[in-house]
Scaffold this motif. Structure first.
Motif, mmCIF file in Angstrom:
data_model
loop_
_atom_site.group_PDB
_atom_site.id
_atom_site.type_symbol
_atom_site.label_atom_id
_atom_site.label_comp_id
_atom_site.label_asym_id
_atom_site.label_seq_id
_atom_site.Cartn_x
_atom_site.Cartn_y
_atom_site.Cartn_z
ATOM 1 N N ALA A 34 0.863 -1.187 0.000
ATOM 2 C CA ALA A 34 0.000 0.000 0.000
ATOM 3 C C ALA A 34 0.898 1.235 0.000
ATOM 4 C CB ALA A 34 -0.903 0.002 1.228
ATOM 5 N N ALA B 111 -1.677 5.923 2.138
ATOM 6 C CA ALA B 111 -2.957 5.224 2.230
ATOM 7 C C ALA B 111 -3.699 5.599 3.515
ATOM 8 C CB ALA B 111 -2.743 3.722 2.185
ATOM 9 N N ILE C 69 -7.653 4.109 -3.703
ATOM 10 C CA ILE C 69 -6.250 4.315 -4.067
ATOM 11 C C ILE C 69 -6.038 3.983 -5.538
ATOM 12 C CG2 ILE C 69 -3.911 3.420 -3.700
ATOM 13 C CD1 ILE C 69 -4.721 3.120 -0.711
ATOM 14 N N THR D 202 -4.636 6.616 -8.318
ATOM 15 C CA THR D 202 -3.380 6.368 -9.030
ATOM 16 C C THR D 202 -3.629 6.135 -10.515
ATOM 17 O OG1 THR D 202 -3.452 4.025 -8.403
ATOM 18 C CG2 THR D 202 -2.141 5.504 -7.016
ATOM 19 N N GLN E 63 0.425 13.987 -1.434
ATOM 20 C CA GLN E 63 -0.013 12.702 -0.894
ATOM 21 C C GLN E 63 -1.146 12.852 0.117
ATOM 22 O OE1 GLN E 63 3.593 10.841 0.501
ATOM 23 N NE2 GLN E 63 4.076 10.065 -1.541
ATOM 24 N N ALA F 185 -4.833 11.152 -0.088
ATOM 25 C CA ALA F 185 -5.390 10.340 1.001
ATOM 26 C C ALA F 185 -6.812 10.788 1.340
ATOM 27 C CB ALA F 185 -4.496 10.428 2.231
ATOM 28 N N ALA G 206 -9.111 9.442 -1.393
ATOM 29 C CA ALA G 206 -9.327 8.008 -1.214
ATOM 30 C C ALA G 206 -10.258 7.740 -0.034
ATOM 31 C CB ALA G 206 -7.996 7.286 -1.015
#
Length: 163
Positions: free
Chosen positions: A12, A16, A68, A72, A83, A87, A90
């Motif tokens: 992961a 994440a 995720i 991506t 990032q 997150a 997600a």
């Protein structure tokens, strides 16, 4: 966390989100009803997902993995400075999927729609910011600005005789 989407945690991405992050958006889903309790006041909100919640922690991990994969697939390579934003997106993806997949009242689908709208708006901003961070101009539709270049062989002198 044992893993995201059924994958070991080493696979992961470091950004994440956790089950607790998803629970922040849908705290009412973390209510663990105990068979031994006789009043609702004795029930506990865990503010995470585990085997006693609906959905279970394992199901939420899979939804996080789907979120995720969605991000991506849209943004690659993801710049390290974005990032945290990825997150959040997600997390919203997973929370919306929880509301949509396990509706428990008349407002569940509306909450899911609202979270998906917010997620889509954030994803557009993320794609643009990621493009800028990776050296692009961050404008949507850069492909429309490309100019096609054609190359043709030099004409032959006797070519007009075919007319």
């Amino acid at each position: 966390m044992p893993g995201v989407g059924g994958l070991p945690s080493r696979e992961a991405p470091e950004w994440a989100p956790l089950r607790e992050n998803v629970a922040d958006y849908v705290p009412h889903r973390t209510l663990a009803r105990r068979e031994s309790t006789t009043t609702a006041g004795e029930d506990v909100y865990y503010l995470t997902f585990d085997s006693d919640t609906r959905p279970t922690g394992w199901a939420v991990d899979r939804l996080i993995g789907d979120g995720i994969a969605y991000i991506t697939g849209q943004v690659s390579p993801l710049h390290v400075s974005l990032q945290a934003t990825a997150a959040v997106i997600a997390t919203l993806y997973a929370a919306a999927a929880v509301e949509r997949s396990w509706p428990n009242d008349d407002q569940s689908l509306q909450r899911a729609n609202d979270m998906e709208k917010r997620m889509a708006d954030m994803l557009v901003a993320l794609v643009s910011a990621n493009d800028r961070a990776n050296g692009g101009d961050g404008e949507p539709g850069d492909a429309d600005k490309l100019m096609l270049a054609y190359s043709f062989p030099a004409p032959v002198a006797w070519g007009d005789s075919y007319l």
